[in-house]
Design an enzyme around this catalytic site. Structure first.
Site, PDB file in Angstrom:
ATOM      1  N   GLU A 280       0.350  -0.944  -0.142  1.00 13.88           N
ATOM      2  CA  GLU A 280       0.210   0.315   0.675  1.00 13.88           C
ATOM      3  C   GLU A 280       0.844   0.797  -0.150  1.00 13.88           C
ATOM      4  OE1 GLU A 280      -4.734  -0.571   1.416  1.00 13.88           O
ATOM      5  OE2 GLU A 280      -2.841  -0.142   3.378  1.00 13.88           O
ATOM      6  N   HIS A 301       9.696 -26.031  -1.105  1.00 15.17           N
ATOM      7  CA  HIS A 301       9.148 -27.174  -1.468  1.00 15.17           C
ATOM      8  C   HIS A 301       8.161 -26.943  -2.558  1.00 15.17           C
ATOM      9  CE1 HIS A 301      12.246 -29.424   0.945  1.00 15.17           C
ATOM     10  NE2 HIS A 301      11.809 -28.702   1.680  1.00 15.17           N
ATOM     11  N   LYS A 416     -14.820   0.757  -2.159  1.00 20.25           N
ATOM     12  CA  LYS A 416     -15.805   0.677  -1.085  1.00 20.25           C
ATOM     13  C   LYS A 416     -17.029   1.227  -1.285  1.00 20.25           C
ATOM     14  CE  LYS A 416     -11.421   0.681   1.880  1.00 20.25           C
ATOM     15  NZ  LYS A 416     -10.673   2.014   2.642  1.00 20.25           N
TER      16      LYS A 416
END
Ligand SMILES: O=P(O)(O)OC[C@H]1O[C@H](O)[C@H](O)[C@@H](O)[C@@H]1O
Length: 427
Positions: A280, A301, A416
């Site tokens: 951010e 792995h 939002k």
């Protein structure tokens, strides 16, 4: 000057930049450090004064002591910067700590949320609702649902007595709920960004509820600032060097991803917190470093092949574990000999994971992959405080070199607005 920091950082595994550019980056960083030091002195950036603060912790002590005494469960409601720091600090909780179970449900998945809530005894539950803006839809939605259930079970007054709110002063939904229920509230400093708020009450109240030493966390952070602002050569200041090396790699070596390869499980949440910080703070105007957290040895792995032989676009920081103290178990030499694994003879898991961290760093460096090695003296409250302040300072300095503002996140607002529209459109 003795190293007062609980970690060392080795940048030798990173290719050098053209010297003219490297010295220009170092000069700019030196000036940025001086500016920040001035902002610490005049209070322009309150984040830099949190490490020395104590009064706010004292103000928290009564409710923390009460809840540690009375509560069986504490729900910390918050998301992003209002949760990730607390989660990272709570990883350092002593398993023998007698305080309440602390839950940090930082999502609104109905199934996992319901599973958590259905198991709670409301009488023994306490709620800490944390939101800088006080209007984050996930946190408000969680709180409203819980308040209904809690009130139905134990009544409004008992519910109100079990809720504490941390939010910016003002008239946000969370502040309105707090006023309506008449509950205890603590101010979130408007000038401390969410992802930079772990050293404030936002991170430290949940940590204190879990018995984590908040003063030690701040002392670790203070050591980083003291060393950074002591006027020394930036090449000896880990946060400064980290910013300069990253900027140089982005400019001259096509690096676009930063991988934190952490070989300490108790720092995995620190990795999640760091991901928000870097993502951010730097991801702006088409610039940025994609932060990736990898867990050592597990991700050897799954991801290491990519880091070793994939695109040369990554800067990998390997966090090596501190030496294991008094290992409980060692592999019996007879068993190792019997099955032809002599290299495990008498070894502990601590020996193994430390060897693997070194091997990962060595193999990356051997492949010419930009690699930073971070070595920890210990994994404790002071160390994580220092690691967090180092990461925040490095991110602020790198943002300066990339000419982006590390403290805002304008791009997330659109989603939002759409979320509210889509919810309203459900009729
Ligand atoms: O603390 P709050 O205001 O609830 O915000 C919580 C989080 O949500 C926002 O959308 C931002 O992306 C984050 O930077 C912030 O930490």
């Amino acid at each position: 000057m003795p190293n007062t920091l609980p970690f060392t950082i080795d940048f030798a595994g990173c290719p050098a930049d053209p010297s003219s550019d490297r010295s220009a980056l170092l000069d700019q960083t030196r000036q940025a450090l001086d500016r920040l030091h001035g902002w610490q002195a005049d209070g322009t950036l309150p984040l830099l004064n949190l490490p020395a603060a104590r009064d706010d912790l004292a103000a928290l002590a009564p409710v923390v002591a009460r809840w540690r005494q009375e509560a069986g469960d504490v729900l910390v409601l918050g998301i992003g910067g209002s949760s990730l720091g607390a989660q990272a600090l709570l990883e350092l909780r002593d398993p023998a700590d007698q305080g309440p179970r602390i839950h940090t449900p930082d999502n609104v998945d109905p199934v996992s949320f319901r599973r958590l809530i259905d198991g709670l005894d409301w009488t023994g539950t306490r709620l800490l609702a944390v939101s800088k803006s006080g209007g984050t839809v996930e946190t408000v939605a969680q709180l409203l649902l819980i308040l209904d259930r809690m009130e139905a079970a134990i009544g409004r007054d008992q519910t109100a007595a079990r809720l504490v709110v941390i939010a910016e002063p003002g008239n946000s939904p969370l502040r309105q709920i707090a006023n309506d229920y008449g509950v205890e509230t603590f101010d979130h400093d408007p000038d401390v960004g969410g992802r930079f708020s772990v050293l404030s009450l936002v991170g430290l109240m949940p940590a204190m509820l879990g018995g984590v030493d908040a003063v030690a966390v701040r002392e670790g952070a203070a050591a980083v600032l003291e060393q950074a602002f002591a006027g020394g050569d930036p090449t000896g200041i880990p946060a400064a060097m980290g910013a300069v090396v990253a900027a140089g790699l982005m400019r001259h070596h096509g690096v676009s991803q930063a991988v934190q390869f952490g070989y300490v499980d108790r720092l995995a949440r620190f990795g999640e917190w760091w991901r928000q910080l870097v993502g951010e703070s730097l991801g702006k105007q088409g610039i940025g470093l994609a932060p990736v957290f990898a867990r050592g040895a597990t991700d050897q792995h799954s991801q290491l092949q990519l880091y070793l032989d994939g695109p040369r676009d990554k800067l990998v920081t390997v966090i090596e574990p501190p030496a294991e103290q008094n290992p409980a178990w060692r592999i019996r030499p007879e068993a190792a000999a019997r099955y032809g694994v002599d290299y495990l003879s008498g070894r502990s898991l601590g020996d193994l994971i430390a060897a693997e961290a070194r091997a990962t760093a060595s193999s990356l460096i051997a492949e010419g992959r930009p690699t930073i090695c971070m070595r920890l003296d210990a994994v404790d409250a002071r160390t994580i405080g220092a690691l967090m302040m180092n990461a925040m300072l490095e991110t602020i300095l790198l943002a300066d070199l990339l000419a982006v503002d590390p403290f805002d996140q304008p791009a997330v607002e659109k989603g939002k607005i759409l979320t509210r529209e889509y919810l309203a459109a459900l009729g």
